[in-house]
Motif scaffolding. Structure first.
Motif, PDB file in Angstrom:
ATOM      1  N   THR A  38      65.754  43.608  20.338  1.00 54.83           N
ATOM      2  CA  THR A  38      66.626  42.453  20.154  1.00 54.83           C
ATOM      3  C   THR A  38      67.090  41.919  21.502  1.00 54.83           C
ATOM      4  OG1 THR A  38      68.561  43.884  19.962  1.00 54.83           O
ATOM      5  CG2 THR A  38      67.449  43.274  17.918  1.00 54.83           C
ATOM      6  N   VAL A  39      67.445  40.637  21.523  1.00 53.47           N
ATOM      7  CA  VAL A  39      68.039  40.012  22.701  1.00 53.47           C
ATOM      8  C   VAL A  39      69.419  39.532  22.280  1.00 53.47           C
ATOM      9  CG1 VAL A  39      67.873  38.138  24.370  1.00 53.47           C
ATOM     10  CG2 VAL A  39      65.805  39.339  23.628  1.00 53.47           C
ATOM     11  N   ASP A  40      70.432  40.200  22.809  1.00 55.32           N
ATOM     12  CA  ASP A  40      71.822  39.920  22.445  1.00 55.32           C
ATOM     13  C   ASP A  40      72.315  38.708  23.229  1.00 55.32           C
ATOM     14  OD1 ASP A  40      74.582  39.923  22.036  1.00 55.32           O
ATOM     15  OD2 ASP A  40      74.695  42.104  22.020  1.00 55.32           O
ATOM     16  N   ILE A  41      72.780  37.677  22.502  1.00 56.96           N
ATOM     17  CA  ILE A  41      73.302  36.479  23.160  1.00 56.96           C
ATOM     18  C   ILE A  41      74.770  36.248  22.788  1.00 56.96           C
ATOM     19  CG2 ILE A  41      71.064  35.356  23.400  1.00 56.96           C
ATOM     20  CD1 ILE A  41      71.854  33.637  20.917  1.00 56.96           C
ATOM     21  N   THR A  42      75.451  37.332  22.420  1.00 54.69           N
ATOM     22  CA  THR A  42      76.858  37.251  22.048  1.00 54.69           C
ATOM     23  C   THR A  42      77.682  36.858  23.269  1.00 54.69           C
ATOM     24  OG1 THR A  42      76.453  39.064  20.510  1.00 54.69           O
ATOM     25  CG2 THR A  42      78.757  38.516  20.964  1.00 54.69           C
ATOM     26  N   GLU A  45      82.643  33.088  22.664  1.00 54.14           N
ATOM     27  CA  GLU A  45      82.816  32.080  21.629  1.00 54.14           C
ATOM     28  C   GLU A  45      82.046  32.404  20.350  1.00 54.14           C
ATOM     29  OE1 GLU A  45      81.811  28.361  23.433  1.00 54.14           O
ATOM     30  OE2 GLU A  45      83.553  28.405  24.757  1.00 54.14           O
ATOM     31  N   SER A  46      81.467  33.589  20.272  1.00 54.22           N
ATOM     32  CA  SER A  46      80.734  33.982  19.068  1.00 54.22           C
ATOM     33  C   SER A  46      81.716  34.104  17.902  1.00 54.22           C
ATOM     34  CB  SER A  46      80.017  35.319  19.288  1.00 54.22           C
ATOM     35  OG  SER A  46      79.020  35.173  20.264  1.00 54.22           O
ATOM     36  N   ALA A  47      81.350  33.536  16.763  1.00 58.19           N
ATOM     37  CA  ALA A  47      82.229  33.492  15.593  1.00 58.19           C
ATOM     38  C   ALA A  47      82.681  34.887  15.191  1.00 58.19           C
ATOM     39  CB  ALA A  47      81.506  32.819  14.430  1.00 58.19           C
ATOM     40  N   GLY A  48      83.996  35.090  15.175  1.00 56.91           N
ATOM     41  CA  GLY A  48      84.573  36.353  14.726  1.00 56.91           C
ATOM     42  C   GLY A  48      84.149  37.552  15.561  1.00 56.91           C
ATOM     43  N   ARG A  49      83.684  37.321  16.771  1.00 55.36           N
ATOM     44  CA  ARG A  49      83.181  38.363  17.681  1.00 55.36           C
ATOM     45  C   ARG A  49      81.996  39.120  17.097  1.00 55.36           C
ATOM     46  NH1 ARG A  49      88.830  40.968  18.635  1.00 55.36           N
ATOM     47  NH2 ARG A  49      88.006  41.874  16.769  1.00 55.36           N
ATOM     48  N   TRP A  50      81.268  38.491  16.188  1.00 59.77           N
ATOM     49  CA  TRP A  50      80.068  39.096  15.629  1.00 59.77           C
ATOM     50  C   TRP A  50      78.924  38.944  16.618  1.00 59.77           C
ATOM     51  CZ3 TRP A  50      79.674  42.167  11.538  1.00 59.77           C
ATOM     52  CH2 TRP A  50      80.732  42.169  10.628  1.00 59.77           C
ATOM     53  N   ARG A  51      78.133  39.938  16.687  1.00 60.67           N
ATOM     54  CA  ARG A  51      76.976  39.910  17.576  1.00 60.67           C
ATOM     55  C   ARG A  51      76.025  38.794  17.147  1.00 60.67           C
ATOM     56  NH1 ARG A  51      72.461  44.638  17.979  1.00 60.67           N
ATOM     57  NH2 ARG A  51      72.125  43.943  15.863  1.00 60.67           N
ATOM     58  N   GLU A  52      75.452  38.123  18.130  1.00 63.56           N
ATOM     59  CA  GLU A  52      74.451  37.093  17.879  1.00 63.56           C
ATOM     60  C   GLU A  52      73.161  37.504  18.568  1.00 63.56           C
ATOM     61  OE1 GLU A  52      75.685  32.913  18.183  1.00 63.56           O
ATOM     62  OE2 GLU A  52      77.659  33.717  18.734  1.00 63.56           O
ATOM     63  N   LEU A  53      72.047  37.264  17.881  1.00 64.66           N
ATOM     64  CA  LEU A  53      70.742  37.611  18.430  1.00 64.66           C
ATOM     65  C   LEU A  53      69.897  36.361  18.596  1.00 64.66           C
ATOM     66  CD1 LEU A  53      69.928  40.770  16.276  1.00 64.66           C
ATOM     67  CD2 LEU A  53      70.924  40.695  18.569  1.00 64.66           C
ATOM     68  N   LEU A  54      69.053  36.381  19.605  1.00 71.34           N
ATOM     69  CA  LEU A  54      68.134  35.279  19.853  1.00 71.34           C
ATOM     70  C   LEU A  54      66.827  35.592  19.138  1.00 71.34           C
ATOM     71  CD1 LEU A  54      67.550  32.649  21.332  1.00 71.34           C
ATOM     72  CD2 LEU A  54      66.801  33.999  23.301  1.00 71.34           C
ATOM     73  N   GLY A  55      66.546  34.837  18.077  1.00 75.10           N
ATOM     74  CA  GLY A  55      65.344  35.070  17.276  1.00 75.10           C
ATOM     75  C   GLY A  55      64.065  34.818  18.057  1.00 75.10           C
ATOM     76  N   GLY A  56      63.072  35.659  17.829  1.00 78.97           N
ATOM     77  CA  GLY A  56      61.751  35.483  18.434  1.00 78.97           C
ATOM     78  C   GLY A  56      61.676  35.824  19.904  1.00 78.97           C
TER      79      GLY A  56
END
Length: 137
Positions: A38-42, A45-56
């Motif tokens: 995975t590539v973490d892009i959190t 400003e991430s909503a609710g401090r939830w982790r965000e991932l960069l798809g693909g």
């Protein structure tokens, strides 16, 4: 997919790269695993401090493994030579009622063992070394 016999999951090798796949004989157990990094892009400003991932964006890989007994001198010698030559060759995993995965793999581990009152066994681990192709059953 309904229940399948484990013996129908096959690992095959094309040692010469000519498209002629041969089943690795004597395997009692086999496994294929797919993974994607995975590539973490959190950020703050991430909503609710939830982790965000960069798809693909992550690296994908597959690992094949098997263990068994020596049954066929030809496939045993082929696997051993591929390991000692550190060659990347086409392998194929045939998964019943699912499909076939084909692509370049390198034998990254080859282990031998045995009990004093039993047969000699081997274990092999292969890691993908390029793009894989999937053909559904």
């Amino acid at each position: 997919m309904s229940a399948q016999k484990g013996k129908d999951l096959l690992l095959k090798v094309d040692a010469e790269g000519q498209g002629n796949f041969t089943t690795i004989a004597g395997l009692r157990s086999r496994r294929i695993a797919f993974n994607a990094a995975t590539v973490d892009i959190t950020d703050s400003e991430s909503a609710g401090r939830w982790r965000e991932l960069l798809g693909g964006a992550g690296v994908q890989r597959a690992a094949l493994s098997g263990s068994g007994i020596f049954k066929d001198a030809g496939s045993d010698a082929t696997l051993r030579q591929i390991f000692f030559d550190s060659r990347v060759v086409p392998f194929q995993a045939v998964i019943p009622d699912f499909g076939t995965v084909t692509g370049p793999f390198q034998v990254t581990a080859l282990e031998y063992g045995g009990e004093h009152d039993g047969e000699v066994t081997f274990e092999a681990t292969l890691e993908s070394a390029g793009a894989l192709a999937f053909v559904a059953a």
